[in-house]
Every structure is written in structure tokens, then in C-alpha cells.
Write an enzyme that holds these catalytic residues in place. Structure first.
Site, PDB file in Angstrom:
ATOM      1  N   CYS B 438      51.886 132.489 125.884  1.00  0.00           N
ATOM      2  CA  CYS B 438      52.971 131.654 125.611  1.00  0.00           C
ATOM      3  C   CYS B 438      54.539 132.633 124.916  1.00  0.00           C
ATOM      4  O   CYS B 438      55.293 132.576 125.757  1.00  0.00           O
ATOM      5  CB  CYS B 438      52.823 130.697 124.247  1.00  0.00           C
ATOM      6  N   GLU B 440      53.474 135.815 123.125  1.00  0.00           N
ATOM      7  CA  GLU B 440      53.137 137.026 122.309  1.00  0.00           C
ATOM      8  C   GLU B 440      53.270 138.357 122.906  1.00  0.00           C
ATOM      9  O   GLU B 440      52.668 138.746 124.006  1.00  0.00           O
ATOM     10  CB  GLU B 440      51.524 136.864 122.397  1.00  0.00           C
TER      11      GLU B 440
END
Lengths: 264, 843
Positions: B438, B440
Site C-alpha cells: 500500500c 510502505e
């Protein structure tokens, strides 16, 4: 603190992330009170200088409050990073900012001190001396010219147009600000090719004026009239078709040296 | 790169047909991999785990059925059925068996499964009883941890049931030296092992496992070469025959050898991407900086005249299609949290080179163009933004956002690079960061980041402050004292911090247990050989072989906690308009808005506890009748009115997301209650914990397990997502929302923050709309925001906004000569805009 930060004025709204009234991302301060009474006005709550109550989505809402320049600038300053990235800034709209010239001037000055772009959206209906004192702090003057025929102008807006046209010439001549002419295209009032072209020809002759905006009429203010318990004078007049607007733009660009844009 | 060609290349008909073929049917679960790994494991009993893993990988790649789909240019499919998935019993299997009959009909991500497959899986799964990572992990967890999980404080579901994934490997190395080169590196390392070294045995076994795994992949590619040749022989269409012959040649050469052409580079990349998913079931295996490592092959092709931009675009488009061919079946609860069949394969363009110059090149644009062409969720396209970003690239990205696809996501180099450096990442590695899954960030090819390690619901510890550690009649957390005894806001906030710290320590306990289970049962030799410094150290990434090791669990619900704290500070302690006890009862009674079964049960159990404390005997019957009573409880009119009054008072308070410093300051402090304690913990791989602030889509299902909160949120409704304001509470437009969110300390949340914003396509119309949109992002980033993504909303959403205006008060639409908040417009105007949207979204 700078003394002009204490100047007070009356507004009815501050709108952030506006991208259609001047360069870049802008914060618009809506002044309360206007000298004109345009039949198509989409902000009827802006017309009276008095604080009034309007029904919005079934709830009573007080329209209008008195604020200091400092209070307004606290909000304006918050979007500084966005102005920097987009060359945006502060726009005074209304209502008519020329009816509160000290307040308008102080706001523009404060914005200039912050280093952001300034614009006003105005009818130009005031003594030139009033306008003149704003010009040193003004990057763009978005000025409405609604009709060249003064009789018709008076019938639809409540005032004659001589002063507006004279001011346009004086502002242009001053060369102190970028003057942009805006024309609300109102069916049945000024939407013939001739009427639009008359305005454009006038604008074209103004020294330094390069841009004209044709703003198609819309009836989005209708609900507000109901909220103020006022009658909507435009009735069921439909907004001009896209093709029609395009045609008007073509006529303007063919017959003048102006850059013509549909919408703000 | 000073100059680049950003001219768009047109989409070919092939791409349209590939997409149609891919989506013709519901995805299907296949049994081949489960059977093959089981067969292999039965043959390797007693051998070292790393060797068993390598042999199993070899066995699977040797016998897994292969297929070349019609018209494909890039080949390699994990299942025969398009978008199908294999299963991974070595991690967990019982949830799938339990869901055999519902997996096809469930609302989130359904999969077809045939009776034959069910039978074959049941047979294979038998072997794995007592041998899975999830069982071993459970045995390592403290009883308090298991209790906290039962009470839904957090869920480590991701790695508890599945492989880890969440990695970007050295695609660039495979392209440059081929797997042959990787093997040589391992073999060289074997030669310098001394018989007397303490780690001789483990290191030699690991390196041996690496060689076996590389050969397995090389041979897998050769099977495709053979298949392509066979298909070419039978092919009647001359053009397709040529294509198949080229494919045969390409697959014979890569990934074994260095890539010679752009097509070989694409194919080599794809095999690596695909087989990583076969090795483990981890998602978020992220291609990373595709525009950077592919560029040399593109440039060479153009310079030699052997490649056209048109063919390059078509090959990239083909990869985009293939990224959507990979799939994964999760358990029903996780599927809700990761809704949308997403594998989170994050691919990022733009940003800086390792020496800090702008990295934009032709491929950066072609990647954006590929998402226009394919118009599918994968890859999760991202773009790195820095002070020197090419404006053309940002405008091209904005043009993609405007289509409503929700891509790309925007990332701020100016926050992420220093944040990574602060975590001990070398500057040049930090400048080369990419995004996993997502949001990171990590250094590619050198990190085992364990991003996405758990979801932590920050609202649950808040509930525990009110209940003094009780949940559903049982002690579920530490006791921080009777909430009614707190005299100051500080006392209340301290209790919240204690509840947070305690539950965070349990989450760490859970993650470390799972970490250990993966190291012991599922080390991954192939993935590890493409992550530095595993070969040199002679251990797998799972055992701590990577240069950088982290664990990054994510918290969410900041906006709810911030607004709740503000309510308590203002109404209870500053203005004393309600007492804390009154607020407690209002929450228990869901503000008098009706109780569902879960809340009723909670209240009944509390009654039971009170009775018990008073010395009365409490039987199950008593509880049952109380539940019944509570469910049909008609509150006295006065009480009901008071709750409504309280709810109205809360409603009137300023909320996070409106650029109001007093509230935003509390939001920052609330975020610290999660991000700061995390810095105290280490994982078994020797790396530190780092917090993330994002929810994927878990804020909805986990919100359903959360009672009413003092911000006026009703029981069991979704909690706020990521660092975004609560849905519908940001009413001052996009810049105000951005400013509020930017006031959080994003740098400390170095595992990523997620800020969702809704825009209407008309608010982005024209050149001015795009330019302003880009300036909005840049303004947010200038104030140290980390990430932004956009929902450019469609007609259905607008219709819903009309029905539920309270949820959409931040939605910006372009009206006529101006933009406005949608819900502030009259019904008729809204109708007009909705009508217009239909045209605007008619593609």
C-alpha cells in the site's frame, strides 16, 4: 502588528481551493453588499450590506459577519504553500469590494506583504479615486462589463454603465494591473452576437487588455432566493448551450485581438 | 535524465482482447501446487528445512501445469484458469476447508472451486496438520496475546495465515547477470566457506538451496520455451507463429542469462515476479522502480533500432495485464480487509536517482500510459514526487488520477528519504526507495520489512479506558482505574496511553511469534538469493539475512481518537457540560440510537458483573434474559433526549480535518500514542519496529467490532481510514484537510501513512484543474505530508451523497465557473451535476 490589520469589514464567506477566479489556487473573500441588482445574480445573499438570515438545506444560517483583516488573513495564510506552488493567492469577490474600500485595500496590502498574487472580481461601479487606491496592490482586476447599451444595462442591473466603462478605460490606462473583462452571457439580455461583440470591441480598444471571459448564465442561485424568501426574476430561463458559447467565442476571437475563454 | 519523450503511444487491440480473456470468468482455485508441495515434503522428511523448501520449489516448478494464453507476448501463468490461484497449505489451510462451500458466494473476492479440487485439497492438506506456520506461531504466543486477539484489539492475520511477501527483490541484478550470475555468486561464497566455520553447515545448505532454486526457475522458463515451439509448429497464423518462435527463443535465454533485448528484460522480470508468488503466498511482492531498471534495455533497443516505442509500450501493457493474472484467495475476514482481489504489487515511477537527480525517463510516462491502456487495479502504480520532479510527469500522473481509476498514489521523497535515513538506511539506499504494497517505503533488494505486520485498532484501547479493561464481561486488557475517578483530561489521556502501550506490547508479542515461525518453517531460498546480504551471510531473509530488517504494523482510527479526545477535553473537563460517567453511559447506550446484539450482550454482561459484585448469583439464564431486556429496552424519554443532546453537542464541536490547530494538535498526540511506543521494540531478525498509519480496507470490518466512540461515531460503523479525517467531517475543502493531516508527524510513521481524498472529475477538468490538483499535492508535500491518493468519484457515489450527505461533506465538485462542496448545493443543482457526471465518466 501592522495597523491595517485592525481594519474591519463585512463578509459572508471565505472559500478556499477556488481555482476559477484568478491564477492558481485561490482563497476568495466574499464581501457583503453590492450597488448593483443584477437579475441573474447567483449570490443574492451578497447584495444587501445588512446581516440577514437565509435557509440553507432546511436550516437557518446567518449570512454576514464583521471581521478584521487579521482574522481574514489568518485563514488566507493557511493556504500559503498552495499559492506558492500554483502562483495563486487572494481574490476579493462579493458583493462588491469597492463598497468597503479601506477594508479591501488593507486585505490586498496584507496579501502583497505575504507575497501572494491578488485579484478582485468587481463591477467597477465606484468613483475612480476609490479604485485607484487599490491598484498598487492589485495584480488582476476581473471586471464585469455586462452591456454597452446603458438603457438596457440599467433595466437589468439597476444602474447605468457610463461610470463602469469610464473606469475600465482609466484602469487600463493606468497600466498598474492586469485588466480582464468578464461578461456574464445572459439569455435575452446580452446573448446576441452583436451585443457580445460590442463589449469585446470595447475591451479590445482598452490599452493592454488581452483577455475576455464569457461566463455562461446558470440558475444555480435559484435555491438561495427561496432561502431568502425572494422571488427569482429569471424564471425558467435556460443556460446557453455549449455550441452557442463556442460560437460567441469564435466571433470574439475572429473580430478582435483578444484571447477569449469560456468560463472563469 | 535531462530529456525524455512523453508522447503517448496508442493502445493495441491485442491488449483489449487480453484483458477481456482475463476477466471472462470468475477466478478459480486450483489444487496442483498444494499437491506438489505435499508430495515433495513427503519425500524430504528429515532433511534441513531450507533444503526441503528448495526441493519443493524445484518439484512444483517442474510439474506445475503451464499454459500460454491466446495472443500473449509475455508468458508465465501460475494457474491454468485466468486469474486463478493456488493454495499454500504450509502456512494454513483449515480456514479454506471451512469456507469451501461459501468461498464462491461470499461478497468480498469470491472464487470458484470445483468438487474435484476440494477433494484433492482435502487429501493434500491432511499432511499439514500440526506442521503449519500458523500453528507454530500460536504456540509461541503469550496467553494475554491470544486473549487480546480474541477481543479484536489487533489482528496479525496477514502473516499468521499466509506467506510474508512484502518485498522488492533485485530485478536489476537478474536482468544484468541472469540467474546464472546469481548462482555463481552463491557458488563463489561456497568456495570461501571454511570447514571450521561455526556456520559452515547452515551456510552451505542455504547456498545449495539457492543453486537448486535458481536452476528450478531456469528450467521452468525452458518449459515455456518448449511449449512455445510446440504451439508455433501448430500455429496457422503466420504472424502469431513468429511471435511464438520469438517467445521460445526468449524463454530459452532468460532468466538464466543476462537480458539482451527489451523483450527479454520484460520476460525475465515477469518470470521472477511470478515464481516469487509460487514460492510463498505472500502478497505485496512489489516490482518497485520498473522505469529505472528497465530503462537501459529500452534505451539500447531504441539506439540500435531494434525496438520501437510502440512495441515497447505493448510489452509493458502485456506485463500490466499479467500482473492482474496473479491472484490469491484469502480467508473471508481478510478478504474484507483487502477487498478487491488485490495483490498490492506496487510499481513506482519518477523520483530521484541514487545521487539525488531527477529520475524521470520515457518509461516513467509509458508506465502511466500502460495503466490508461489496461485500466485494471494492478500494478498499484505509484509516483515519487520531489522538489525537482518534472512537471510533465506530475501532470501525466494527474491525468490518470482524473480517470477515476484511483491511480497513481503520490509519495513525498522529501519526507520518506530522511525518515528512512533516520531508521538507519544509507542515504543512497534511501534515495533509491520504492513502495511496498500500500504505502510502505523501503530500500529495494536489501530489506525484509515485514510491512503490514498487523492491523491495530486505536479505538479499542479507548473503549478499555471507559470499561477499565473489561470487554464482554471479561478482563481483556490492563485496568487503568475507574474512568469516573479521573479529575483531569491529563489523567484520562494517561490512561489511554497506558492502554495503548499494553496492547502494543501484545501485538509485538504476536508478530514476533509469527516471525519466528516463518524463520523456522518457511525460509525462502529463492526470494532470499535476490535480497542482499543473504548470500554473503548464508542465511535466508526470514532468518535475518537482509541488510535492513523491520517490522511495520499499522494503526488506524486516528481521526476518531483525536475527535474523541477533543470531546472529552472540551465537554467533560474544560466546559463541564457532561460528566465522564454520563458520557460512559451514553457510549454504552450507543447515544440512544438503538442497540444491536453485540452491544446488548456487552451491556447485559456488565449488569451481570454488577450483580456478581453485589454477591448475587449470575447464571447464564440471567444473562440471557438481561440481553433480551436490553435489546428491547425503551430508554426513558428524558434519558433518550439527553443522549441526543450530548450527540448534538459533540456534532457542534470542531473536528480533525478542518485546519483547526487545537484539534489537529490532539490528532498529532493521538498518533504518537501509537508511533512512539513502537520504537522501543525489536524483532527476531534483529530489526526494529516502525509504525505505519494506514488501514488498507480494514477500517470497515474492524469498525464493526468497535462500540460507539466519544467523537459521536455510532457503534459498529467504520472507523476513520489511515490519517484521513473521519468521513464527512472535513467541511472546509481540500486545502484545509491537507493542512490538518500534514500537522501529524509523518516522519516517525516510517512504515507509511495513507491519506485518502475524494475529488470529482469536474473539479479536475481542463488544464487548470490538473495544474491546481498538482499544486494541491505539492502544497501538502511542502508541509511534510507523506502520501496522498484520490477517489475521483462517479455518479453512484454522488447519488449516495445525496442520500447520505453527512458522509460526503468534503466532496468537491466543479459546478459552473467555480468548484464547490457537493453537499452544500441545492438538490436540483446536485441533480444537474449528476447528469453531467454520466457524460464525464462515459469512456
Amino acid at each position: 502588528m501592522k495597523d491595517y490589520f485592525n481594519v474591519k469589514g463585512r463578509i459572508f464567506d471565505i472559500q478556499r481551493y477556488s481555482i476559477h477566479d484568478g491564477v492558481g489556487i485561490r482563497t476568495i473573500v466574499f464581501f457583503k453588499g453590492c450597488a448593483l441588482r443584477c437579475r441573474w445574480c447567483c449570490n443574492p445573499e451578497s447584495q444587501s450590506h445588512e446581516i440577514e438570515t437565509m435557509i440553507v438545506n432546511g436550516k437557518k444560517k446567518v449570512m454576514g459577519k464583521d471581521v478584521t483583516v487579521q482574522e481574514v488573513m489568518e485563514t488566507v495564510r493557511r493556504d500559503m504553500p498552495y499559492y506558492t506552488r500554483s502562483d495563486g493567492g487572494l481574490t476579493l469577490s462579493g458583493g462588491e469590494c469597492l463598497l468597503q474600500p479601506e477594508f479591501a485595500k488593507a486585505l490586498l496590502k496584507a496579501a502583497k506583504d505575504m507575497g501572494v498574487n491578488t485579484a478582485i472580481e468587481s463591477t467597477g461601479f465606484a468613483k475612480y479615486e476609490t479604485i485607484e487606491q487599490l491598484l498598487p496592490y492589485l495584480d488582476t482586476y476581473l471586471m464585469d462589463i455586462k452591456h454597452i447599451d446603458s438603457v438596457k444595462h440599467k433595466a437589468y442591473t439597476g444602474v447605468e454603465n457610463q461610470r463602469i466603462l469610464e473606469n475600465a478605460q482609466k484602469i487600463a490606462k493606468s497600466r498598474q494591473t492586469e485588466l480582464v473583462i468578464r461578461v456574464p452571457v445572459i439569455p435575452g439580455f446580452n446573448d446576441s452576437e452583436k451585443e457580445i461583440l460590442d463589449i469585446a470591441t470595447f475591451a479590445d480598444k482598452l490599452p493592454g487588455v488581452r483577455k475576455i471571459h464569457l461566463l455562461p448564465y446558470h440558475s444555480f442561485g435559484r435555491g438561495k432566493y427561496e432561502g431568502l424568501n425572494r422571488e427569482y426574476a429569471m424564471g425558467d430561463v435556460a443556460h446557453p448551450e455549449d455550441e452557442k458559447m463556442q460560437k460567441l467565442k469564435d466571433v470574439v476571437e475572429k473580430n478582435t485581438a483578444l484571447y477569449c475563454q469560456i468560463g472563469g | 535524465m535531462i530529456t525524455f519523450d512523453s508522447t503517448p503511444v496508442a493502445k493495441t487491440d491485442r491488449i483489449k482482447r487480453l484483458v477481456e480473456h482475463l476477466y471472462a470468468k470468475m477466478p478459480e482455485i486450483e489444487a496442483a501446487r498444494a499437491e506438489l508441495i505435499t508430495e515433495s515434503y513427503k519425500m524430504t522428511e528429515g532433511q534441513p528445512v531450507i533444503m526441503r523448501k528448495a526441493r519443493a520449489f524445484e518439484h512444483i516448478l517442474k510439474y506445475l501445469p503451464i499454459i500460454i494464453r491466446p495472443e500473449e507476448l509475455i508468458v508465465g501463468s501460475t494457474t491454468i484458469a485466468p486469474r486463478g490461484c493456488q493454495t499454500y497449505p504450509e502456512f494454513s489451510y483449515d480456514w479454506l476447508e471451512a469456507e469451501f462451500d461459501t468461498v464462491e458466494k461470499r461478497s468480498a473476492d469470491p472464487f470458484y472451486i470445483s468438487d474435484d479440487t476440494k477433494k484433492r485439497l482435502l487429501e493434500a492438506n491432511k499432511y499439514w496438520k500440526g506442521k503449519t506456520t500458523s500453528e507454530l506461531a500460536t504456540s509461541y504466543m503469550a496467553p494475554e496475546t491470544l486473549r487480546a486477539m480474541e477481543h479484536n484489539f489487533f489482528t496479525p492475520g496477514n502473516y499468521f495465515y499466509n506467506g510474508v511477501g512484502h518485498v522488492t527483490v533485485q530485478y536489476d541484478q537478474v536482468l544484468k547477470v541472469g540467474l546464472k550470475g546469481i548462482k555463481e555468486k552463491a557458488q563463489k561464497e561456497m568456495q570461501v566457506c571454511n570447514f571450521g566455520d561455526a556456520d559452515y553447515s547452515t551456510k552451505m545448505r542455504f547456498l545449495e538451496a539457492v543453486v537448486i532454486s535458481c536452476d528450478a526457475v531456469i528450467n521452468y522458463a525452458k518449459r515455456y520455451s518448449v511449449l512455445a515451439n510446440e504451439m508455433a509448429e501448430k500455429e496457422t497464423n503466420a504472424a502469431r507463429r513468429e511471435e511464438l518462435l520469438t517467445i521460445a527463443q526468449v524463454c530459452a535465454n532468460v532468466p538464466e542469462n543476462p537480458a539482451e533485448t527489451f523483450q527479454e528484460a520484460c520476460q525475465s522480470f515477469w518470470f521472477i515476479q511470478q515464481v516469487l508468488q509460487i514460492e510463498s503466498s505472500g502478497h505485496s511482492i512489489s516490482p518497485g522502480r520498473f522505469d529505472q531498471y528497465m530503462y537501459p534495455y529500452y534505451e539500447k533497443g531504441l539506439n540500435e533500432g531494434s525496438l520501437t516505442r510502440e512495441y515497447a509500450q505493448e510489452l509493458i501493457d502485456c506485463i500490466w495485464v499479467k500482473l492482474n493474472d496473479l491472484n490469491k484467495c484469502r480467508d473471508a475476514a481478510s478478504a474484507e480487509g483487502f477487498a478487491g482481489y488485490s495483490l498490492f504489487q506496487n510499481l513506482i515511477v519518477g523520483g530521484q536517482t541514487v545521487d539525488g537527480r531527477d529520475a524521470t525517463n520515457d518509461l516513467s510516462f509509458m508506465c502511466i500510459q500502460a495503466s490508461h491502456h489496461v485500466f485494471l487495479p494492478m500494478p498499484s502504480l505509484s509516483i515519487r514526487v520531489w522538489n525537482g520532479s518534472a512537471k510533465e510527469l506530475l501532470l501525466a500522473a494527474a491525468g490518470l488520477t482524473r480517470t477515476g481509476i484511483g491511480l497513481p498514489a503520490y509519495y513525498n521523497d522529501e519526507v520518506i528519504i530522511p525518515a528512512l535515513v533516520h531508521r538507519g538506511v544509507a542515504l543512497e539506499d534511501a534515495r533509491n526507495y520504492n513502495i511496498i504494497g500500500c504505502v510502505e517505503p523501503q530500500a529495494p533488494g536489501k530489506t525484509d520489512g515485514w510491512h503490514d505486520a498487523a492491523f491495530f485498532n486505536m479505538c479499542r484501547p479507548l473503549e478499555m479506558v471507559f470499561s477499565n479493561g473489561y470487554d464482554q464481561g471479561q478482563i481483556a486488557s490492563i485496568q487503568t482505574g475507574d474512568v469516573e475517578s479521573f479529575q483531569t483530561f491529563e489523567e484520562f489521556f494517561d490512561a489511554y496511553k497506558k492502554q495503548m502501550e499494553y496492547n502494543i506490547s501484545l501485538m509485538v508479542n504476536a508478530d514476533n511469534a509469527i516471525d519466528l515461525a516463518h524463520a523456522q518453517l518457511c525460509p525462502l531460498p529463492f526470494e532470499s538469493c535476490l535480497v542482499d546480504d543473504c548470500i554473503k551471510r548464508g542465511i535466508s531473509a526470514q532468518e535475518g539475512g537482509a541488510v535492513y530488517n523491520f517490522t511495520g504494523p499499522q494503526g488506524f482510527g486516528i481521526a476518531n481518537v483525536a475527535d474523541s479526545l477533543y470531546t472529552i477535553k472540551k465537554l467533560v473537563y474544560d466546559e463541564r457540560k457532561i460528566s465522564i460517567g454520563e458520557l460512559k453511559r451514553a457510549l454504552e447506550m450507543n447515544f440512544g440510537q438503538g442497540l444491536d446484539m453485540i452491544t446488548a450482550k456487552e451491556v447485559a454482561l456488565q449488569v451481570g458483573r454488577a450483580l456478581d459484585a453485589a454477591g448475587e448469583k449470575v447464571t447464564e439464564d440471567v444473562i440471557a434474559t438481561t440481553i433480551e431486556k436490553v435489546l428491547h429496552l425503551e430508554l426513558p424519554e428524558a434519558e433518550k433526549n439527553r443522549y441526543q443532546e450530548i450527540l448534538d453537542m459533540i456534532e457542534e464541536l470542531p473536528k480533525f480535518g478542518n485546519d483547526i490547530d487545537e484539534v489537529d494538535e490532539l490528532a498529532k498526540e493521538a498518533a504518537y500514542t501509537y508511533t512512539r511506543p513502537m520504537e522501543n521494540y525489536m524483532n527476531p531478525r534483529g530489526g526494529m519496529y516502525q509504525a505505519g498509519l494506514y488501514p488498507v480496507s480494514a477500517n470497515v470490518p474492524l469498525g464493526a467490532q468497535t462500540g460507539a466512540t466519544p467523537d459521536g461515531r455510532l457503534a459498529h460503523t467504520p472507523v476513520a481510514d489511515g490519517v484521513s479525517p473521519s468521513s464527512g467531517k472535513d467541511v472546509c475543502g481540500p486545502t484545509a484537510a491537507c493542512n490538518s493531516v500534514a500537522k501529524l508527524d509523518h516522519s516517525i510513521a516510517s512504515n507509511g501513512t495513507l491519506f485518502n481524498m475524494k475529488m470529482h472529475p469536474t473539479a479536475m477538468a481542463g488544464e487548470k484543474g490538473l495544474e491546481s490538483f498538482v499544486a494541491l499535492i505539492r502544497g501538502y508535500f511542502d508541509q511534510k505530508g507523506m502520501h496522498m491518493q484520490f477517489n475521483v468519484v462517479d455518479r453512484e457515489t454522488l447519488l449516495d451523497a445525496q442520500k447520505h450527505p453527512e458522509k460526503y461533506s468534503g466532496l468537491v465538485v466543479r459546478v459552473a465557473g467555480y468548484s464547490a462542496l457537493f453537499t452544500t448545493l441545492s438538490k436540483s443543482l446536485q441533480d444537474d451535476i449528476i447528469r453531467r457526471t454520466e457524460q464525464a465518466t462515459n469512456r
